[in-house]
Design a protein around this motif. Structure first.
Motif, PDB file in Angstrom:
ATOM      1  N   ALA A  73      62.791  17.435  15.155  1.00 27.94           N
ATOM      2  CA  ALA A  73      62.702  17.460  16.614  1.00 27.94           C
ATOM      3  C   ALA A  73      62.104  18.791  17.063  1.00 27.94           C
ATOM      4  O   ALA A  73      61.158  18.840  17.841  1.00 27.94           O
ATOM      5  N   ARG A  74      62.686  19.861  16.573  1.00 28.01           N
ATOM      6  CA  ARG A  74      62.177  21.211  16.845  1.00 28.01           C
ATOM      7  C   ARG A  74      62.009  21.901  15.489  1.00 28.01           C
ATOM      8  O   ARG A  74      62.780  22.806  15.145  1.00 28.01           O
ATOM      9  N   PRO A  75      61.046  21.467  14.695  1.00 27.08           N
ATOM     10  CA  PRO A  75      61.012  21.890  13.285  1.00 27.08           C
ATOM     11  C   PRO A  75      60.860  23.387  13.083  1.00 27.08           C
ATOM     12  O   PRO A  75      61.416  23.934  12.114  1.00 27.08           O
ATOM     13  N   TYR A  76      60.113  24.076  13.968  1.00 25.02           N
ATOM     14  CA  TYR A  76      59.945  25.519  13.766  1.00 25.02           C
ATOM     15  C   TYR A  76      61.301  26.214  13.871  1.00 25.02           C
ATOM     16  O   TYR A  76      61.708  26.965  12.981  1.00 25.02           O
ATOM     17  N   TYR A  77      62.011  25.938  14.947  1.00 25.70           N
ATOM     18  CA  TYR A  77      63.257  26.667  15.203  1.00 25.70           C
ATOM     19  C   TYR A  77      64.373  26.200  14.273  1.00 25.70           C
ATOM     20  O   TYR A  77      65.178  27.008  13.798  1.00 25.70           O
TER      21      TYR A  77
ATOM     22  N   LEU B  95      53.938  13.866  10.678  1.00 24.44           N
ATOM     23  CA  LEU B  95      52.618  14.486  10.801  1.00 24.44           C
ATOM     24  C   LEU B  95      52.682  15.766  11.640  1.00 24.44           C
ATOM     25  O   LEU B  95      52.021  16.752  11.330  1.00 24.44           O
ATOM     26  N   GLY B  96      53.472  15.724  12.695  1.00 22.10           N
ATOM     27  CA  GLY B  96      53.564  16.889  13.572  1.00 22.10           C
ATOM     28  C   GLY B  96      54.689  17.833  13.217  1.00 22.10           C
ATOM     29  O   GLY B  96      54.950  18.796  13.960  1.00 22.10           O
ATOM     30  N   SER B  97      55.372  17.577  12.126  1.00 20.64           N
ATOM     31  CA  SER B  97      56.575  18.355  11.789  1.00 20.64           C
ATOM     32  C   SER B  97      56.331  19.393  10.705  1.00 20.64           C
ATOM     33  O   SER B  97      56.973  20.447  10.703  1.00 20.64           O
ATOM     34  N   ILE B  98      55.431  19.076   9.785  1.00 23.29           N
ATOM     35  CA  ILE B  98      55.350  19.900   8.572  1.00 23.29           C
ATOM     36  C   ILE B  98      54.803  21.293   8.868  1.00 23.29           C
ATOM     37  O   ILE B  98      55.370  22.302   8.435  1.00 23.29           O
ATOM     38  N   ARG B  99      53.694  21.350   9.618  1.00 18.65           N
ATOM     39  CA  ARG B  99      53.092  22.667   9.821  1.00 18.65           C
ATOM     40  C   ARG B  99      54.000  23.627  10.586  1.00 18.65           C
ATOM     41  O   ARG B  99      54.082  24.803  10.215  1.00 18.65           O
ATOM     42  N   PRO B 100      54.696  23.195  11.652  1.00 20.05           N
ATOM     43  CA  PRO B 100      55.615  24.141  12.294  1.00 20.05           C
ATOM     44  C   PRO B 100      56.720  24.638  11.351  1.00 20.05           C
ATOM     45  O   PRO B 100      57.091  25.817  11.384  1.00 20.05           O
TER      46      PRO B 100
ATOM     47  N   CYS C 168      51.434  15.657   2.308  1.00 17.65           N
ATOM     48  CA  CYS C 168      52.600  16.494   2.644  1.00 17.65           C
ATOM     49  C   CYS C 168      52.574  17.804   1.847  1.00 17.65           C
ATOM     50  O   CYS C 168      52.849  18.875   2.398  1.00 17.65           O
ATOM     51  N   LEU C 169      52.221  17.703   0.576  1.00 19.04           N
ATOM     52  CA  LEU C 169      52.164  18.916  -0.244  1.00 19.04           C
ATOM     53  C   LEU C 169      51.037  19.825   0.241  1.00 19.04           C
ATOM     54  O   LEU C 169      51.190  21.051   0.303  1.00 19.04           O
ATOM     55  N   ALA C 170      49.911  19.231   0.597  1.00 15.87           N
ATOM     56  CA  ALA C 170      48.784  20.027   1.085  1.00 15.87           C
ATOM     57  C   ALA C 170      49.138  20.754   2.382  1.00 15.87           C
ATOM     58  O   ALA C 170      48.673  21.869   2.628  1.00 15.87           O
ATOM     59  N   LEU C 171      49.965  20.129   3.196  1.00 14.66           N
ATOM     60  CA  LEU C 171      50.367  20.760   4.452  1.00 14.66           C
ATOM     61  C   LEU C 171      51.434  21.836   4.232  1.00 14.66           C
ATOM     62  O   LEU C 171      51.797  22.533   5.172  1.00 14.66           O
ATOM     63  N   GLY C 172      51.947  21.940   3.013  1.00 13.68           N
ATOM     64  CA  GLY C 172      52.857  23.048   2.718  1.00 13.68           C
ATOM     65  C   GLY C 172      54.226  22.670   2.215  1.00 13.68           C
ATOM     66  O   GLY C 172      55.044  23.552   1.934  1.00 13.68           O
ATOM     67  N   ALA C 173      54.514  21.366   2.092  1.00 11.51           N
ATOM     68  CA  ALA C 173      55.817  20.962   1.560  1.00 11.51           C
ATOM     69  C   ALA C 173      55.855  21.189   0.043  1.00 11.51           C
ATOM     70  O   ALA C 173      54.813  21.227  -0.616  1.00 11.51           O
ATOM     71  N   ASP C 174      57.052  21.338  -0.495  1.00 12.05           N
ATOM     72  CA  ASP C 174      57.223  21.492  -1.943  1.00 12.05           C
ATOM     73  C   ASP C 174      57.506  20.170  -2.625  1.00 12.05           C
ATOM     74  O   ASP C 174      57.286  20.022  -3.824  1.00 12.05           O
TER      75      ASP C 174
ATOM     76  N   ALA D 197      45.820  13.956  15.534  1.00 12.25           N
ATOM     77  CA  ALA D 197      46.209  14.292  14.157  1.00 12.25           C
ATOM     78  C   ALA D 197      45.728  15.689  13.797  1.00 12.25           C
ATOM     79  O   ALA D 197      46.421  16.448  13.112  1.00 12.25           O
ATOM     80  N   ALA D 198      44.540  16.049  14.264  1.00 13.21           N
ATOM     81  CA  ALA D 198      44.018  17.397  13.994  1.00 13.21           C
ATOM     82  C   ALA D 198      44.927  18.452  14.620  1.00 13.21           C
ATOM     83  O   ALA D 198      45.220  19.489  14.011  1.00 13.21           O
ATOM     84  N   ALA D 199      45.381  18.170  15.844  1.00  8.56           N
ATOM     85  CA  ALA D 199      46.248  19.139  16.517  1.00  8.56           C
ATOM     86  C   ALA D 199      47.603  19.233  15.832  1.00  8.56           C
ATOM     87  O   ALA D 199      48.142  20.324  15.639  1.00  8.56           O
ATOM     88  N   MET D 200      48.165  18.088  15.461  1.00  5.45           N
ATOM     89  CA  MET D 200      49.514  18.097  14.870  1.00  5.45           C
ATOM     90  C   MET D 200      49.522  18.686  13.470  1.00  5.45           C
ATOM     91  O   MET D 200      50.433  19.426  13.112  1.00  5.45           O
ATOM     92  N   ALA D 201      48.535  18.316  12.673  1.00  3.12           N
ATOM     93  CA  ALA D 201      48.510  18.796  11.288  1.00  3.12           C
ATOM     94  C   ALA D 201      47.800  20.140  11.161  1.00  3.12           C
ATOM     95  O   ALA D 201      47.810  20.748  10.095  1.00  3.12           O
ATOM     96  N   ARG D 202      47.133  20.560  12.259  1.00  2.32           N
ATOM     97  CA  ARG D 202      46.425  21.848  12.269  1.00  2.32           C
ATOM     98  C   ARG D 202      45.353  21.898  11.189  1.00  2.32           C
ATOM     99  O   ARG D 202      45.257  22.849  10.412  1.00  2.32           O
ATOM    100  N   VAL D 203      44.597  20.828  11.123  1.00  2.00           N
ATOM    101  CA  VAL D 203      43.426  20.779  10.246  1.00  2.00           C
ATOM    102  C   VAL D 203      42.255  20.346  11.130  1.00  2.00           C
ATOM    103  O   VAL D 203      42.448  19.746  12.185  1.00  2.00           O
TER     104      VAL D 203
END
Lengths: 437, 235
Positions: A230-234, A272-277, A308-314, A417-423
């Motif tokens: 919901a608020r993935p960064y925080y 899609l919009g959660s991983i990068r934050p 998901c891994l490319a966006l930074g997940a382990d 998708a570009a905005a959410m995934a920041r690609v």
């Protein structure tokens, strides 16, 4: 003159049927599964395979690593998975004992973990799972320090992607004598799972709670913290602050045993919009790859895993897809699905306990239909395919380990998708909203 | 053969909680150090958490959060006040707080006996699952919320929304109750309940000191055990 009748796009057939159902019953729809309407998804991303500017690896010759180590921050005994795909927490109670056993068998065959759920740990599950994550949930149904010590990791569940902020309701028809005994409640009554932990209220408390869990288990086990996206960064930053070894981030397409339809479809944000934050929070704290990130919520194939891994997940975690791999919603049961007023692929009344596949049920006759050995093999096969597919894509991007995939390897098909995934949007170098988060 | 009781002292003024808990977790059945004294706890968290042995652990001073969390078998005595979540998810044994307890005392605890000589705060016995709790003072609001089983005995007053969404736990209160929560009602105090109450009080060291007839019994009306839209207003 006869004109073609026109149906409303706003009041489509499904919406009309829901209004009629609400008017007839006076209660919202409760169901299992995840969001069904289309939301921005990983499908809206594409990989840029190597050409001249990048150098690919040979698909059937050169190695591409898939292992992942979880819990290296504080735990004395971190976990090593052979593949970056885990099985998400699903409770005994919601699922049959046979289904839980099959999940353990399938995950163990591939060297990865499975996870308990709201009902606690069963001996069958521990026996069949070589790596077992024990969920510490708000309800604390079936919570037992002996099981805590038997686990390989502990997952403090704060939220779930299908219902961030919500609790659960396991209806009485699934509360068999064994389920009731494990949860310390009378047989046959509705069991409400609390939406919040009873003995802590915020991140400062959570930090102390995690310290207690570490003390009880002598600082051996990795501590995961699972949040609904919901608020993935925080939420990620605060989970890190609280001492988590691993963050589990569950997007809105994640499944549930049973909750309100309106919740499943309208609360939380897509993966899609959660991983990068979340990754940005880890990077801002200097802990990316040191506190590991597992993401889940709608993972279906190796492309999803690789993205998901490319966006930074382990690592990623699968729930609904694992149940389908076991045999849920299989057309072989079509006649019985039809008798339940639905069809194979659409069945979602998991809370009613009448699952023809014998997976989301406590009915002994239905549950006996699932062969844990065969179903476990099916899950192992599926996990193998997810891994092979992710490796194939990684090699095409020139990577000798799936963790070497990076946002640079991706473009987006749509502006959102570009905005959410920041690609970048495909064919451009434009990342909408970049730097404005 | 009965092993001689030997006392072992750990001073948290110089040792860490980790050292204390690690030592307590290593105690096996063949070790004769069965009496542990903990000095200078200084409000530290997780003191004596996760003990799984029939020890007596006496803590001289105040403790922070989650003292004796998930206790099994041990008798833990706090000669002071206890912070949030004392004896949370206790499985068996006894935890005795000689002072006051903060919020969520005995939360989700599944067995054993929790005694608080002073007052307990909000959410005492929240989601309790089989523990017996005796509070000699009063308790705060939302106590025994979603309490599943076990008993909560209160010699003083109870705050608002006592027993909200209660299942099968039994509540006994001698003083006033500010308000009852959803689906919690006063019930008849019959002889079997008086006998149960007497036993709880006796276990808490109040053998005959309090008249069980002074208490009122509260429990579930069982009207909300199955969700029905007609009851939606109750939540």
């Amino acid at each position: 003159m006869i004109t073609t009748p026109r149906k409303s796009a706003t009041f489509d057939d499904y919406t009309l049927s829901e209004i009629r159902r609400a008017a007839a019953t006076g209660i919202y729809d409760i169901r299992g599964g995840g969001a069904k309407r289309r939301v921005p998804h990983l499908d809206d991303l594409l990989f840029l395979g190597a050409s001249i500017s990048r150098y690919p690896l040979e698909g059937y010759r050169e190695k591409c690593g898939t292992n992942v180590i979880l819990g290296s921050r504080f735990a004395k005994k971190p976990i090593e998975l052979k593949i970056p795909v885990t099985v998400a927490g699903m409770s005994f109670g919601s699922l049959s004992a046979q289904a839980k056993e099959a999940l353990g068998r399938g995950a163990s065959a591939m060297g990865t973990s499975t996870t308990t759920g709201d009902g606690g740990m069963t001996p069958e599950e521990r026996g069949q799972s070589s790596i077992l994550v024990y969920q510490y949930l708000p309800s604390r149904y079936g919570m037992n320090p002996d099981d805590l010590r038997k686990a390989d990791a502990i997952e403090v569940v704060v939220g779930q992607g299908a219902k961030p902020g919500g609790g659960g309701m396991l209806l009485g028809q699934k509360i068999s004598a064994r389920v009731a005994q494990m949860r310390n409640l009378p047989e046959g009554i509705d069991q409400r799972s609390a939406c919040r932990h009873p003995d802590w209220t915020g991140p400062d408390d959570l930090e102390i709670k995690i310290e207690e869990l570490r003390e009880i288990t002598d600082w051996e086990k990795p501590i995961y913290v699972k949040v609904g996206s919901a608020r993935p960064y925080y939420d990620t930053a605060l989970a890190v602050k609280s001492g988590a070894d691993v963050i589990v981030l569950d997007g809105m397409q994640g499944g549930t045993a049973a909750t309100q339809e309106v919740f499943i479809e309208h609360v939380g944000i897509p993966l899609l919009g959660s991983i990068r934050p979340a990754v940005q929070a880890l990077q801002d704290l200097g802990l990316h790859r040191k506190v590991q990130l597992i993401v889940s919520g709608g993972i279906r194939n190796g492309a999803d895993v690789a993205k998901c891994l490319a966006l930074g997940a382990d690592a990623v975690s699968i729930g609904t897809a694992a149940l389908v791999a076991l045999g849920d919603n299989d057309p072989v049961h079509e006649a019985e699905y039809a008798a339940l007023g639905t069809t194979a692929g659409s069945y979602d009344d998991w809370h009613e306990g009448r699952d023809p596949a014998g997976i989301t049920t406590q009915d002994p006759l239905l549950a006996a239909r699932l062969d844990p050995v065969k179903a476990g093999r099916r899950l192992a096969n599926y996990l193998a395919v997810l891994t092979l597919e992710a490796q194939t894509i990684a090699r095409a991007c020139g990577k000798s380990h799936v963790h070497n995939l990076e946002p640079e390897d991706l473009v987006a098909l749509t502006v959102e998708a570009a905005a959410m995934a920041r690609v970048p949007l495909a064919g451009t170098d434009w990342i909408p909203g970049a730097g404005q988060y | 053969m009965t092993l001689p009781l030997m006392e072992h002292t750990i001073d948290l003024g110089s040792a860490s909680v980790r050292e204390l808990n690690a030592a307590l977790h290593k105690v096996g059945p063949d070790v004769n150090q069965r009496l542990w004294r903990v000095l200078n706890p200084g409000g530290r968290h997780s003191v004596a958490a996760g003990v799984d042995a029939a020890l007596t652990i006496e803590i001289d001073g105040h403790v922070g959060y989650y003292c004796a969390g998930m206790n099994k078998l041990a008798k833990v005595i706090v000669n002071g006040n206890a912070g949030v979540g004392v004896a949370e998810n206790m499985m068996s044994g006894i935890v005795h707080v000689k002072g006051d307890a903060s919020q969520a005392a005995g939360a989700t605890a599944q067995g054993g006996l929790l005694i608080v000589d002073g007052n307990a705060s909000a959410r005492c016995g929240i989601s309790m699952k089989g523990v017996d709790i005796v509070v000699k003072g009063g308790i705060g609001h939302m106590s025994a919320f979603m309490a599943q089983s076990g008993s909560l005995t209160v010699l003083g007053d109870a705050g608002e929304a006592l027993g909200d969404s209660i299942y099968e736990a039994r509540l006994f209160v001698r003083g006033s109750v500010a308000s009852l929560g959803a689906d919690c009602i006063e019930k008849e105090l019959r002889d079997e309940h008086k006998a149960m109450l007497f036993a709880r009080l006796k276990a808490a060291g109040l053998n005959g000191a309090v008249d069980v007839s002074d208490f009122k019994r509260y429990g579930s009306a069982r009207q909300l055990y199955h969700f029905h839209v007609d009851n939606a207003g109750a939540y």
